[in-house]
Design an enzyme around this catalytic site. Structure first.
Site, mmCIF file in Angstrom:
data_model
loop_
_atom_site.group_PDB
_atom_site.id
_atom_site.type_symbol
_atom_site.label_atom_id
_atom_site.label_comp_id
_atom_site.label_asym_id
_atom_site.label_seq_id
_atom_site.Cartn_x
_atom_site.Cartn_y
_atom_site.Cartn_z
ATOM 1 C CG LEU A 225 5.383 -1.970 -6.619
ATOM 2 C CD1 LEU A 225 4.444 -2.149 -7.812
ATOM 3 C CD2 LEU A 225 5.441 -3.246 -5.788
ATOM 4 C CG ASP A 226 2.905 0.880 -5.499
ATOM 5 O OD1 ASP A 226 2.237 0.983 -6.544
ATOM 6 O OD2 ASP A 226 2.744 -0.041 -4.676
ATOM 7 C CD GLU A 227 10.255 3.721 -4.759
ATOM 8 O OE1 GLU A 227 11.146 4.268 -5.432
ATOM 9 O OE2 GLU A 227 10.473 2.993 -3.774
#
Length: 282
Positions: A225-227
Site C-alpha cells: 500500500l502506497d509504496e
C-alpha cells in the site's frame, strides 16, 4: 508512408548502445525526432527513449527485427505507436476534483488519452461522465462483495482494452491479485508527500504533526500500500492556522496537477521502471 514510433528500452550498460540504436534505425530509413538516455551508475543499467519516423518497414517487421537486434544487449524494450492515444479507464469514489481535471485536459487536447470508461463505487459523477460522453459504471463495493466488484472492474478494463488505469481518488484498496494484473499500468494519486503519511486520512495525520508543507504523490499501484514506484510529487505551503478542512482544500489543486503530469508522461511513454524507482524522460 511514414509511421511515428516511440521506442523505450533498458539493458545492462556498455559502450556503444546509443550508436547501435541510432545505426539500427538509420539503416531502416528511420528518422530520429527525439532521443534521451540515462545511465544508472548504481545499478549498471542503461535507459533510453527514442521517438522516430519510419516508412520502410511494417510495424510487425520492425518489431521482428528489433527482437533480433535487442538480444545481444539483453534489452527489455517496447515499441509504441507514436500517434495513438492511450486507452484509459478512470476509477473514482466521491472526491471528483482529479477526475474533473483529467476530463477537461483530455477534451482540451492536453492529454494523449482515449478515455473509454469511468468506474465508481458511488453514483455521484454519472452526470459529469455523461457531459463528456464517457460510459459510467457504478460498481458498489462492500467487504462482502469486494471480490465480485473487483471482477467487474477488471471486466470493464479488459473489455475496453485499457492500457492505463487511473485511480483518481478511488478510495478502495485493490487486492494483491488485481495489483499484479495491473502492474505497470495503474497510477494512483495519494494525497500526501510519500513516504510520509501513508494509508487513510493523510491530511489528518499531517495536521496532527503540524506540517508546514503538504503534498501529493502519483505512483504506480503495487500490492504494498502506497509504496509503488513514484512518478511525480509536488507540495503546497501551509501554516499552523490551517484546519484539516483547509489542508484538504489546499491539497486538491496539488493532487490534480501531480496526477495530470504523471498521466501525461505515462501516456507519452516517458516513464521507465527502474526497480522500485522510475526514470522519467520529460
Amino acid at each position: 508512408m511514414s509511421h511515428a514510433y516511440i521506442l523505450t528500452l533498458s539493458c545492462p550498460d556498455r559502450p556503444g548502445i546509443v550508436h547501435a540504436v541510432s545505426g539500427f534505425l538509420f539503416e531502416r530509413g528511420g528518422n530520429i525526432e527525439e532521443a534521451a538516455q540515462y545511465n544508472d551508475h548504481d545499478t549498471g543499467l542503461f535507459f533510453m527513449r527514442v521517438r522516430f519516423a519510419c516508412g520502410q518497414l511494417t510495424p510487425d517487421d520492425l518489431k521482428l527485427q528489433l527482437k533480433a537486434f535487442a538480444e545481444p544487449f539483453r534489452m527489455d524494450w517496447r515499441l509504441h505507436a507514436g500517434d495513438q492515444p492511450m486507452r484509459t479507464v478512470i476509477c473514482v469514489s466521491r472526491e471528483g476534483h482529479c477526475l474533473n481535471d483529467l476530463l477537461f485536459r483530455w477534451k482540451s487536447g492536453l492529454l494523449a488519452l482515449d478515455i473509454r470508461a469511468i468506474v465508481s463505487n458511488h453514483r455521484d459523477f454519472y452526470q459529469l461522465a455523461a457531459s463528456y460522453n464517457v460510459p459510467f459504471h457504478h460498481v458498489a463495493v462492500t467487504a462482502a462483495t469486494k471480490p465480485q466488484a473487483e471482477a467487474k472492474l477488471l471486466e470493464v478494463i479488459e473489455a475496453e482494452g485499457a492500457e492505463l488505469v487511473v485511480l483518481a481518488r478511488y478510495m478502495q484498496i485493490l487486492s494483491d491479485d488485481l495489483c499484479r494484473k495491473l502492474a505497470g499500468r495503474a497510477i494512483n494519486i495519494h494525497h500526501s508527500f510519500l513516504p510520509s503519511f501513508k494509508g487513510a486520512k493523510p491530511y489528518y495525520q499531517a495536521h496532527d504533526r503540524g506540517v508546514k508543507l503538504i503534498g501529493a504523490t502519483a505512483h504506480y499501484v503495487t500490492a504494498a500500500l502506497d509504496e509503488g514506484p513514484i512518478i511525480e510529487q509536488d507540495v503546497a505551503r501551509v501554516d499552523h492556522g490551517y484546519t484539516v478542512e483547509d489542508l484538504t482544500a489546499a491539497g486538491r489543486d496539488t493532487e490534480s496537477v501531480v496526477l495530470a503530469r504523471a498521466v501525461k508522461w505515462h501516456s507519452e511513454h516517458r516513464v521507465l521502471l527502474n526497480g522500485h524507482k522510475t526514470v522519467i524522460f520529460r
